[in-house]
Design an enzyme around this catalytic site. Structure first.
Site, PDB file in Angstrom:
ATOM      1  N   THR A   2       1.427   3.427  -6.561  1.00 42.85           N
ATOM      2  CA  THR A   2       1.850   3.959  -5.271  1.00 42.85           C
ATOM      3  C   THR A   2       1.197   5.328  -5.105  1.00 42.85           C
ATOM      4  O   THR A   2       0.362   5.727  -5.914  1.00 42.85           O
ATOM      5  CB  THR A   2       3.389   4.040  -5.192  1.00 42.85           C
ATOM      6  N   GLY A  17      -2.707   2.379  -4.072  1.00 43.60           N
ATOM      7  CA  GLY A  17      -2.213   3.745  -4.151  1.00 43.60           C
ATOM      8  C   GLY A  17      -2.041   4.345  -2.763  1.00 43.60           C
ATOM      9  O   GLY A  17      -1.730   3.650  -1.802  1.00 43.60           O
ATOM     10  N   VAL A  60       0.863  -1.183   0.000  1.00 47.72           N
ATOM     11  CA  VAL A  60       0.000   0.000   0.000  1.00 47.72           C
ATOM     12  C   VAL A  60       0.891   1.222   0.000  1.00 47.72           C
ATOM     13  O   VAL A  60       1.928   1.257   0.675  1.00 47.72           O
ATOM     14  CB  VAL A  60      -0.938   0.009   1.226  1.00 47.72           C
ATOM     15  N   CYS A  61       0.500   2.221  -0.794  1.00 47.25           N
ATOM     16  CA  CYS A  61       1.203   3.500  -0.839  1.00 47.25           C
ATOM     17  C   CYS A  61       2.681   3.271  -1.190  1.00 47.25           C
ATOM     18  O   CYS A  61       3.011   2.493  -2.080  1.00 47.25           O
ATOM     19  CB  CYS A  61       0.999   4.231   0.487  1.00 47.25           C
ATOM     20  N   THR A  62       3.582   3.921  -0.479  1.00 48.54           N
ATOM     21  CA  THR A  62       4.997   3.836  -0.826  1.00 48.54           C
ATOM     22  C   THR A  62       5.658   2.547  -0.342  1.00 48.54           C
ATOM     23  O   THR A  62       6.867   2.370  -0.526  1.00 48.54           O
ATOM     24  CB  THR A  62       5.764   5.057  -0.292  1.00 48.54           C
TER      25      THR A  62
END
Length: 227
Positions: A122, A152, A102-104
């Site tokens: 991301t 993202g 998830v995300c970075t």
């Protein structure tokens, strides 16, 4: 899907807690789910929200995951130089049914060599840097490339969690979790993505440059180690 599916998530200093706790709230409601949170040691880990999370296991003692989850946050970029953490991700990822982020957290997967030639997403402000680690960046809230599923930025972790739930247990099970969580987002503003009509255009223009200045040297160093 048989009962007893195991989710193992990475935790680290500087984690964005919702990247972790959003999807884990989804996973924990699935039939027979077992959730573990891993770090070098069992000790309080400071999040970027000002409070701490206590891991339940260590890199050495963690059971094999069916689903490996790597969340994000600024600490994910420091983690790209932590060879023990990267080896844990590689080892778990080699036998997991699904490798996810998830995300970075996607950058940790990339630093471990798990994004080469794979479609991934991301957070929008760091999205352009994913290709440095061999990924094929895709602008979407959730991206699936075979056994690789990436979410993202931050709140997309709940959407991501429901996608994973549907993969494992079917859409009906995922819908029941969504209902139990009353996940029916209706934000007061339409400003939650770079393309939204009410977005702060100044922030859209400025934040990627700020993130590049802060993060690109760490991403380039990780890419050099991969090479």
């Amino acid at each position: 899907m048989e009962n007893g599916i195991r989710f193992v998530a990475l935790v680290f200093p500087g984690i964005t807690q919702l990247d972790l706790t959003g999807p884990l709230q989804v996973f924990a409601q699935l039939p027979g789910a077992v959730v573990d949170v891993a770090w070098h040691r069992i000790e309080p880990i400071a999040t970027d929200g000002g409070f701490s999370i206590l891991p339940s296991t260590t890199f050495d003692t963690a059971p094999q995951a069916d689903v490996l989850l790597v969340p994000g946050g600024q600490g994910a970029f420091e983690l790209m130089a932590d060879e023990a953490a990267l080896e844990f991700v590689r080892r778990q990822g080699s036998r997991a049914r699904y490798v996810t982020s998830v995300c970075t957290g996607a950058f940790v997967l990339g630093a471990a060599g798990l994004l080469r030639g794979r479609r991934a997403t991301t957070h929008w402000a760091s999205h352009s840097m994913l290709s440095m680690l061999g990924a094929i960046p895709v602008q979407a809230r959730v991206v699936q490339d075979g056994d690789l599923i990436t979410g993202g930025g931050i709140t997309s972790g709940i959407d991501f969690g429901l996608v994973v739930a549907a993969e494992l247990f079917g859409a009906d099970a995922a819908k029941r979790v969504q209902l139990s969580m009353e996940y029916d987002p209706r934000p007061p503003f339409d400003a939650g993505s770079p393309t939204a009509p009410d977005v702060d255009r100044g922030m859209v223009d400025a934040l990627p440059a700020i993130m590049r200045e802060r993060r690109e040297p760490l991403v380039r160093a990780a890419a050099a180690r991969l090479a």
